[in-house]
Write a protein that holds these residues in place. Sequence first.
Motif, PDB file in Angstrom:
ATOM      1  N   SER A  43       4.566 -41.958 -38.128  1.00 22.47           N
ATOM      2  CA  SER A  43       3.921 -43.337 -37.544  1.00 22.47           C
ATOM      3  C   SER A  43       4.834 -43.959 -36.491  1.00 22.47           C
ATOM      4  O   SER A  43       4.313 -44.416 -35.533  1.00 22.47           O
ATOM      5  N   LEU A  44       6.050 -44.415 -36.995  1.00 20.23           N
ATOM      6  CA  LEU A  44       6.829 -44.974 -36.256  1.00 20.23           C
ATOM      7  C   LEU A  44       7.633 -44.271 -35.140  1.00 20.23           C
ATOM      8  O   LEU A  44       7.633 -44.799 -33.927  1.00 20.23           O
ATOM      9  N   ARG A  66       5.315 -42.583 -43.138  1.00 15.40           N
ATOM     10  CA  ARG A  66       5.691 -43.649 -42.262  1.00 15.40           C
ATOM     11  C   ARG A  66       6.706 -43.251 -41.032  1.00 15.40           C
ATOM     12  O   ARG A  66       6.318 -44.008 -40.101  1.00 15.40           O
ATOM     13  N   TYR A  67       7.404 -42.522 -41.322  1.00 12.90           N
ATOM     14  CA  TYR A  67       8.592 -42.144 -40.297  1.00 12.90           C
ATOM     15  C   TYR A  67       7.644 -41.657 -39.241  1.00 12.90           C
ATOM     16  O   TYR A  67       8.007 -42.160 -37.895  1.00 12.90           O
ATOM     17  N   TRP A 106       7.986 -50.258 -43.891  1.00  9.38           N
ATOM     18  CA  TRP A 106       7.306 -50.386 -42.716  1.00  9.38           C
ATOM     19  C   TRP A 106       6.765 -49.115 -42.074  1.00  9.38           C
ATOM     20  O   TRP A 106       7.355 -48.143 -42.340  1.00  9.38           O
ATOM     21  N   GLN A 107       5.607 -49.292 -41.464  1.00  7.45           N
ATOM     22  CA  GLN A 107       5.013 -48.382 -40.851  1.00  7.45           C
ATOM     23  C   GLN A 107       3.915 -48.959 -39.631  1.00  7.45           C
ATOM     24  O   GLN A 107       3.626 -49.920 -39.632  1.00  7.45           O
ATOM     25  N   ALA A 138      10.820 -47.151 -42.066  1.00 12.71           N
ATOM     26  CA  ALA A 138      10.197 -46.484 -42.844  1.00 12.71           C
ATOM     27  C   ALA A 138      10.538 -46.767 -44.362  1.00 12.71           C
ATOM     28  O   ALA A 138       9.927 -46.861 -45.197  1.00 12.71           O
ATOM     29  N   ALA A 174       3.824 -53.127 -36.339  1.00  9.55           N
ATOM     30  CA  ALA A 174       4.201 -52.691 -37.705  1.00  9.55           C
ATOM     31  C   ALA A 174       3.699 -53.563 -38.679  1.00  9.55           C
ATOM     32  O   ALA A 174       3.622 -54.599 -38.647  1.00  9.55           O
TER      33      ALA A 174
END
Length: 409
Positions: free
Chosen positions: A149-150, A146-147, A217-218, A213, A228
């Motif tokens: 992707s952000l 997730r991290y 959220w991602q 993340a 997101a």
Amino acid sequence: MDEERKPPNFAPWNRAQFLERLKSFRHVDKWMGNPEKINEVQWAKRGWTCVGKERVGYMGGCGKEVVIKLVDDDGEAREREANEASESEDQSWREDAQEQLVEKYAQMITTEHDGGCLWRRRGCDDTIYRLPLAHRATTLENLRLRYESLTAISSHLPSSLSTPLAFTLTPVSNDLFLLLTPPSTASTSTSAAISQTGSSSAPSINREAFALALFGWQAEPSQILGLATCHACFRRLGLWLFESTLPPSSPPMTRLDVVAEHRDYCPWINPDSQSLTLTAHDQHQPNSPRSSTSDMASWEILLRVVNTSVQLLRLENAARPSSSPTEVNGADGDGDSEAGAVLDEVVNNKARDAKVRERWVKLKKLRQVFHVERGKERRVAKENFFKISNRFIARHQSCSKIAQLLFEL
């Protein structure tokens, strides 16, 4: 060619199917928020899918459909009622009618299935919505994905976020880079950063990306950048709606609230959705100890996992002979005290486990001794029994011969 086996329509244990049904309620033009007793989670647990505007159906099974209508769309009727009755009486009447409708639809979640439909007999367990956070390695890997992707859309991330007071990164911020970097590239990235900056501390992380993340959220892989999403409540969030130049002292309402943007029932923020329900054993013994995470939302559990993992990472670094104090502590002066406390706890746990194993070995030896002695007693008793039996048989035979001789005389 063998055709793929179609999943069964009735699978209350299948979390993936439950999430697919829940995902069908994500469109705001088809489904509006309803009270907790009849929200989308309750319908999805009983096999229902959103098939239209405020309409649910069971596709592939009994084929039933239900239309949910809690709000009266007739504006003229409302206006007439408002003219005929006072505002307080009209409001009270509406609240009572609303409660009755909610109770009716709550029953229809089950009763609207056909009599022979399996969903009428049983729905999904209350724990099916829990996020699987028990396995530390998998949990950290999902956080890292997730991290990453952000960070790929870092230019679209707002610089000001509104987070709970319990959320803080100060004690572990210096070691998060190694935690969020794959082991194969962590050492290479750290060495490159040291050669460029001349500092032995690990590179810094994108704090906004990590905060998003950690709260579930991602970045959504779509053609629209800056979007997101949460894969638990399926809330979609346009990051472009929040100004990225707001100062940290700006009011919370003008910043992205990482908690409030989730749906109310999302396990990332709702402890009731994440915690286990009481089992039969707990109901009979309400005073029995419960898990330390039973009243925590998913983000709180994940933050605890991150803190524990960072402490373990510091212990591993401290155990390496080649590591220097700056590598262990980074820029944080409290690294030695925290790592030392955790190390003392680990040593105490190992000593305790060694004592327990020693006691078990002694107990096992005692059991073997008693078992041998009992075996000897049984063999002696068995030999004595056979001896007495043989003597009795011999005497009986001799008596029989004497009696036979006397009879012949």
